[in-house]
Design a protein around this motif. Sequence first.
Motif, PDB file in Angstrom:
ATOM      1  N   GLU A  32     -26.076  23.077  20.822  1.00 65.67           N
ATOM      2  CA  GLU A  32     -25.316  22.004  21.498  1.00 65.67           C
ATOM      3  C   GLU A  32     -23.957  22.253  22.072  1.00 65.67           C
ATOM      4  O   GLU A  32     -23.170  22.625  21.174  1.00 65.67           O
ATOM      5  N   ARG A  33     -23.947  21.879  23.375  1.00 59.03           N
ATOM      6  CA  ARG A  33     -22.313  22.012  23.790  1.00 59.03           C
ATOM      7  C   ARG A  33     -21.444  20.892  23.074  1.00 59.03           C
ATOM      8  O   ARG A  33     -21.706  19.941  22.696  1.00 59.03           O
ATOM      9  N   GLY A  34     -20.153  21.598  22.449  1.00 64.66           N
ATOM     10  CA  GLY A  34     -19.134  20.814  21.825  1.00 64.66           C
ATOM     11  C   GLY A  34     -19.324  20.720  20.441  1.00 64.66           C
ATOM     12  O   GLY A  34     -18.445  19.819  19.732  1.00 64.66           O
ATOM     13  N   LYS A  35     -20.413  21.278  19.742  1.00 68.34           N
ATOM     14  CA  LYS A  35     -20.719  21.360  18.422  1.00 68.34           C
ATOM     15  C   LYS A  35     -20.314  22.396  17.728  1.00 68.34           C
ATOM     16  O   LYS A  35     -20.326  23.539  18.266  1.00 68.34           O
ATOM     17  N   PHE A  36     -20.071  22.264  16.285  1.00 63.42           N
ATOM     18  CA  PHE A  36     -19.900  23.440  15.434  1.00 63.42           C
ATOM     19  C   PHE A  36     -21.303  23.823  14.632  1.00 63.42           C
ATOM     20  O   PHE A  36     -21.641  23.187  13.779  1.00 63.42           O
ATOM     21  N   THR A  37     -21.618  24.962  15.045  1.00 59.96           N
ATOM     22  CA  THR A  37     -23.003  25.553  14.342  1.00 59.96           C
ATOM     23  C   THR A  37     -22.556  26.585  13.239  1.00 59.96           C
ATOM     24  O   THR A  37     -21.849  27.623  13.865  1.00 59.96           O
ATOM     25  N   ALA A  38     -23.107  26.657  12.212  1.00 59.41           N
ATOM     26  CA  ALA A  38     -23.039  27.789  11.303  1.00 59.41           C
ATOM     27  C   ALA A  38     -24.465  28.337  11.077  1.00 59.41           C
ATOM     28  O   ALA A  38     -25.350  27.717  11.250  1.00 59.41           O
ATOM     29  N   ILE A  39     -24.360  29.805  11.454  1.00 63.89           N
ATOM     30  CA  ILE A  39     -25.435  30.501  11.069  1.00 63.89           C
ATOM     31  C   ILE A  39     -25.318  31.147   9.843  1.00 63.89           C
ATOM     32  O   ILE A  39     -24.570  32.086   9.698  1.00 63.89           O
ATOM     33  N   ILE A  40     -26.364  30.899   8.935  1.00 64.19           N
ATOM     34  CA  ILE A  40     -26.121  31.349   7.498  1.00 64.19           C
ATOM     35  C   ILE A  40     -27.364  32.317   7.155  1.00 64.19           C
ATOM     36  O   ILE A  40     -28.524  32.039   7.696  1.00 64.19           O
ATOM     37  N   GLY A  41     -27.163  33.311   6.301  1.00 64.61           N
ATOM     38  CA  GLY A  41     -28.082  34.189   6.029  1.00 64.61           C
ATOM     39  C   GLY A  41     -27.512  35.402   5.089  1.00 64.61           C
ATOM     40  O   GLY A  41     -26.452  35.643   5.228  1.00 64.61           O
ATOM     41  N   THR A  42     -28.355  36.089   4.169  1.00 73.17           N
ATOM     42  CA  THR A  42     -27.903  37.106   3.149  1.00 73.17           C
ATOM     43  C   THR A  42     -27.522  38.354   4.154  1.00 73.17           C
ATOM     44  O   THR A  42     -27.945  38.321   5.262  1.00 73.17           O
ATOM     45  N   SER A  43     -27.026  39.278   3.494  1.00 78.12           N
ATOM     46  CA  SER A  43     -26.621  40.459   4.089  1.00 78.12           C
ATOM     47  C   SER A  43     -27.940  41.163   4.424  1.00 78.12           C
ATOM     48  O   SER A  43     -29.123  41.218   3.783  1.00 78.12           O
ATOM     49  N   GLY A  44     -27.965  41.666   5.922  1.00 78.48           N
ATOM     50  CA  GLY A  44     -29.205  42.282   6.371  1.00 78.48           C
ATOM     51  C   GLY A  44     -30.203  41.132   7.027  1.00 78.48           C
ATOM     52  O   GLY A  44     -31.324  41.544   7.263  1.00 78.48           O
ATOM     53  N   SER A  45     -29.820  39.936   7.064  1.00 82.39           N
ATOM     54  CA  SER A  45     -30.770  38.845   7.357  1.00 82.39           C
ATOM     55  C   SER A  45     -30.833  39.033   9.005  1.00 82.39           C
ATOM     56  O   SER A  45     -32.050  38.437   9.459  1.00 82.39           O
ATOM     57  N   GLY A  46     -30.028  39.557   9.825  1.00 88.39           N
ATOM     58  CA  GLY A  46     -30.140  39.523  11.030  1.00 88.39           C
ATOM     59  C   GLY A  46     -28.789  38.856  11.804  1.00 88.39           C
ATOM     60  O   GLY A  46     -28.832  38.625  13.023  1.00 88.39           O
ATOM     61  N   LYS A  47     -27.945  38.247  11.272  1.00 94.87           N
ATOM     62  CA  LYS A  47     -27.062  37.003  11.449  1.00 94.87           C
ATOM     63  C   LYS A  47     -26.106  37.783  12.208  1.00 94.87           C
ATOM     64  O   LYS A  47     -25.602  37.211  13.421  1.00 94.87           O
ATOM     65  N   SER A  48     -25.543  38.997  12.051  1.00 95.11           N
ATOM     66  CA  SER A  48     -24.593  39.761  12.722  1.00 95.11           C
ATOM     67  C   SER A  48     -25.227  40.090  13.862  1.00 95.11           C
ATOM     68  O   SER A  48     -24.616  40.065  15.046  1.00 95.11           O
ATOM     69  N   THR A  49     -26.303  40.722  13.831  1.00 90.00           N
ATOM     70  CA  THR A  49     -27.232  41.092  15.198  1.00 90.00           C
ATOM     71  C   THR A  49     -27.380  40.079  16.235  1.00 90.00           C
ATOM     72  O   THR A  49     -27.030  40.279  17.469  1.00 90.00           O
ATOM     73  N   LEU A  50     -27.968  38.863  15.714  1.00 88.45           N
ATOM     74  CA  LEU A  50     -27.754  37.835  16.377  1.00 88.45           C
ATOM     75  C   LEU A  50     -26.452  37.237  17.254  1.00 88.45           C
ATOM     76  O   LEU A  50     -26.638  37.257  18.308  1.00 88.45           O
TER      77      LEU A  50
END
Length: 226
Positions: A32-50
């Motif tokens: 969403e525009r103007g919002k602060f979103t956190a993507i959380i996950g363990t190491s190897g979950s795919g968050k950095s790739t995303l």
Amino acid sequence: MDSILKASGLKKYYGSKDNMVRALDGVDLEIERGKFTAIIGTSGSGKSTLLHMLGGLDTPTEGSIRIGSTELSALNGEQATIFRRRQIGFVFQNYNLVPVLTVWENIVFPISLDAQKPDKEFIMHVVKLLGLEAKLDSLPGNLSGGQQQRVAIARALAGKPSIILADEPTGNLDSKTSDDVIGLLKMTSREFSQTIVMITHNPEIAQMADRIVRIEDGKIVAGQLI
């Protein structure tokens, strides 16, 4: 939802057959525009790739990413570079400051690469908000980790991007400095109606965001507003 970013059917596979790694395995996500979103996950979950996919730093095996009205896959290499420089601000765990440039020069560096004139009034507003006024002539090596990360945030904001992507921005900081940096990100999000997407493995840090998205094994398992 007034979305600034939309990922559809996002997949990133490495290797083949028995050795295939599904780093992302069908991710659908709207930011969403103007919002602060956190993507959380363990190491190897795919968050950095995303995050790398969302920022156009890597290309998906399958699926699409749209930022504003721009479909990233429709851009060639040069177009993608220019788009990233103008529309996406990055904040990295390792700060990625240029050691031979002063704080001010680091902040305006991406703008100068684009042969644009910096909005000095706006940038000084950011500088004051982040408490960097006394450090503008300093080199990064003379700053603490927290101060260097503030410079990285100022640099990301300076070009007024559509979205800021923060990759474990507190990974090298102690807990108090981490809280300060996340507080500053949240404050700048509100002050400038800036869209921020941050990845982290730390649930306590994620709680400071407007929204938490959880990813495990390359798939989003929960998205909640807090």
